[in-house]
Design an enzyme around this catalytic site. Structure first.
Site, PDB file in Angstrom:
ATOM      1  CE  LYS A 156      41.732   9.691  32.357  1.00 41.70           C
ATOM      2  NZ  LYS A 156      43.188  10.129  32.889  1.00 41.70           N
ATOM      3  CB  SER A 203      43.216  13.896  33.200  1.00 35.71           C
ATOM      4  OG  SER A 203      43.867  12.606  33.329  1.00 35.71           O
ATOM      5  CB  SER A 215      45.685  12.037  35.560  1.00 33.69           C
ATOM      6  OG  SER A 215      46.281  13.267  35.135  1.00 33.69           O
TER       7      SER A 215
END
Lengths: 472, 67
Positions: free
Chosen positions: A82, A157, A181
């Site tokens: 990420k 997210s 997330s």
């Protein structure tokens, strides 16, 4: 086996081929890079692809393996991060315009540990801007597409992490989880996602959303793969004082065990209220399957858990706005509208609200610890709804309409407040072919039991072997 | 509960936080706050008077702010 088929294998499966030298890390990395080149233009999972660097790392891994040195199950495995995990010499955007050209001069501890375990970094993954949202909608880099249905949200997210693993654009990925997330996108994209115990995995060098709620965790296609990644990540880190000096077990061995005789709880308060009927049916069916494997399932009361939502709101809003204050003063126009508005909201949380939330947290955690004294793990939905349409603002279930973000985080954020480990495992598909996630919550630092239950269920799950349609 | 005044939020933001704001953002902030205030007030139901707050030990190393 064709390069396309290689990109669909689990880490355990492809690792076996690498160990037997039936496949080389370079061949495998090239298969992933070629697929990214063909597919990511419309999937939008990556922000940065590291073709040259990945091939160089794969070549080094190949030479090491040829010399007979194995670094373990991640050696030669292509993964991605990420894009809020700092990577030395590689830009780290946080999915934002503000950091679009930022190149850190150090690696996050988790990036370094994966590299030391021999993993090959393919690139940096798309995300909700600064991790502040559960939908994955990103106005700066485009929104990653859900591989099961391009018209649906991937969840966030860690949207790019889920989209990439589910679409065969990396073998595993890291996400971060402040209110769900890792687990939300894992559930919406049909993956395994683990939020470890708070303090199990270092956040040093990971751009924060909310210091006291942030966790880093793996996203993979199988539970065993998640165990491999956790093994490399877990353990005390002097650079993150919140990490605990707790022994790290052999997770790959731990997942192998039976679950006969384990006591599991179904907490009906909050988690089973107002669910999509297909989600409710799939999660209750999963509980029955676990009973069929010899577990003892009972209902568990958690009356205080409904206070976790407001507590989470006050803590995230205060901590996120504090971190972002310098940018808000000088570069507010560069945020996407939704994230800027949420950061503005954080200014108006009183210090009293924040401290009350941090006190409430202790009470909620104590209640959860008490419940987990009676049972070894809790079973609950990961999300109350399957993946909503990309443009959804509100969702209605049983005549009740609420903001889509509130729906997505309801069952996950309480577990950030308490800090317990929580695993999302695919437990079925809706009639429309959208994945549903079962959430397994365990005792502090007992990821081993959570993973063991997850693996036992995975073997009998109706989602077993189901992959996104190739045309999506 | 009375609606939260956007003018009040704007004054607080500019005077206390010194953060310049777009009134459009404040309408969203007001709606988000309104949705949460009842839940925050209900935290008092937990009898928190003798509870030590959970705290952030120390934040870990993080990226420097880019000017």
């Amino acid at each position: 086996m064709s390069p396309e088929e290689l990109t669909q294998l689990s880490i355990a499966e492809v690792g076996e081929l690498l160990r037997r030298r039936a496949l080389s890390p370079v061949e495998l990395t090239r298969a992933y890079l070629d697929r990214i080149q063909r597919e990511d233009g419309h999937r939008l999972a990556y922000i940065t692809v590291l073709r040259k660097e990945a091939l160089a790392a794969a070549t080094a891994a190949e030479q090491e393996i040829a010399r007979g040195r194995s670094r373990g199950p991640l050696h030669g495995i292509p993964i991605a991060l990420k894009d809020l995990v700092m990577t030395r010499g590689i830009r780290t955007t946080c999915g934002s315009r503000i950091l679009k050209d930022w190149v850190p001069d150090a690696d996050a501890t988790v990036a370094r540990r994966l590299a030391e375990a021999g993993a090959i970094l393919l690139g940096k993954l798309n995300m909700h801007e600064f991790a502040y949202g559960p939908t994955g909608v990103n106005p700066h880099y485009g929104t990653s597409r859900n591989p099961w249905d391009r018209g649906r949200m991937p969840g966030g997210s860690s949207s790019g992490s889920a989209a990439a693993v589910a679409a065969g654009l990396c073998a595993g990925a890291l996400g971060t989880d402040t209110g769900g997330s890792v687990r939300i996108p894992a559930a919406l994209c049909g993956l395994v996602g683990l939020k470890p115990t708070y303090g199990r995995v270092s956040r040093a060098g990971v751009i924060p959303l909310a210091w006291s709620l942030d966790h880093v965790g793996p996203m993979t296609r199988t539970v065993t793969d998640a165990a491999f990644l956790l093994q490399a990540l877990a353990g005390r880190d002097p650079a993150d004082p919140s990490t605990a000096d707790v022994p790290v077990p052999d997770y790959a061995r731990a997942v192998q065990g039976e679950i006969r005789g384990l006591r599991l709880g179904l907490p009906k308060d909050l988690f089973f209220e107002r669910l999509d009927p297909e989600v409710r049916a799939a999660v209750l069916a999963a509980a029955r399957s676990l009973e069929g494997l010899g577990a003892l399932v009972e209902e568990i009361p958690l009356p205080k858990i409904r206070h976790a939502g407001p507590a989470s709101f006050a803590i995230i809003a205060s901590e996120a706005t504090t971190y972002h204050e310098p940018y808000l003063k000088t570069r507010a126009a560069e945020y996407g509208d939704d994230v800027r508005a949420r950061l503005m909201t954080g200014q108006f949380i009183l210090a009293g609200h924040y401290l009350k939330a941090q006190r409430a947290r202790q009470v909620i955690r104590a209640e959860m610890d008490l419940a987990l004294g009676r049972v070894q793990a809790l079973l609950l939905p990961t999300t109350p709804i399957p993946a909503p349409p990309l443009d959804a603002r509100e969702v209605t279930v049983d005549g009740f309409t609420e903001d889509v973000r509130a729906w997505l985080i309801r069952c996950t954020r309480p577990i950030n407040v308490t800090g317990h480990p929580a695993l999302s495992v695919p437990c079925g598909l809706t009639a429309a072919g959208l994945p549903i996630g079962l959430q397994i919550v365990g005792r502090h630092f007992d990821e081993a039991t959570v993973l063991r239950i997850g693996r036992a269920f995975e073997a009998v799950s109706p989602a077993r072997g189901r992959r996104p349609p190739p045309e999506a | 509960m009375a609606p939260i005044s956007i003018h009040l939020l704007q004054a607080l933001s500019q005077e206390l936080s010194q953060i310049p704001v777009d009134p459009g953002d404040l309408a969203i902030a007001a709606s988000q706050l309104a949705a949460q205030l009842e839940g925050l007030a209900r935290l008092d139901d937990l009898d928190l008077s003798s509870v030590e707050p959970a705290t952030v030990l120390l934040p870990p190393m993080e990226g420097p702010h880019v000017p």
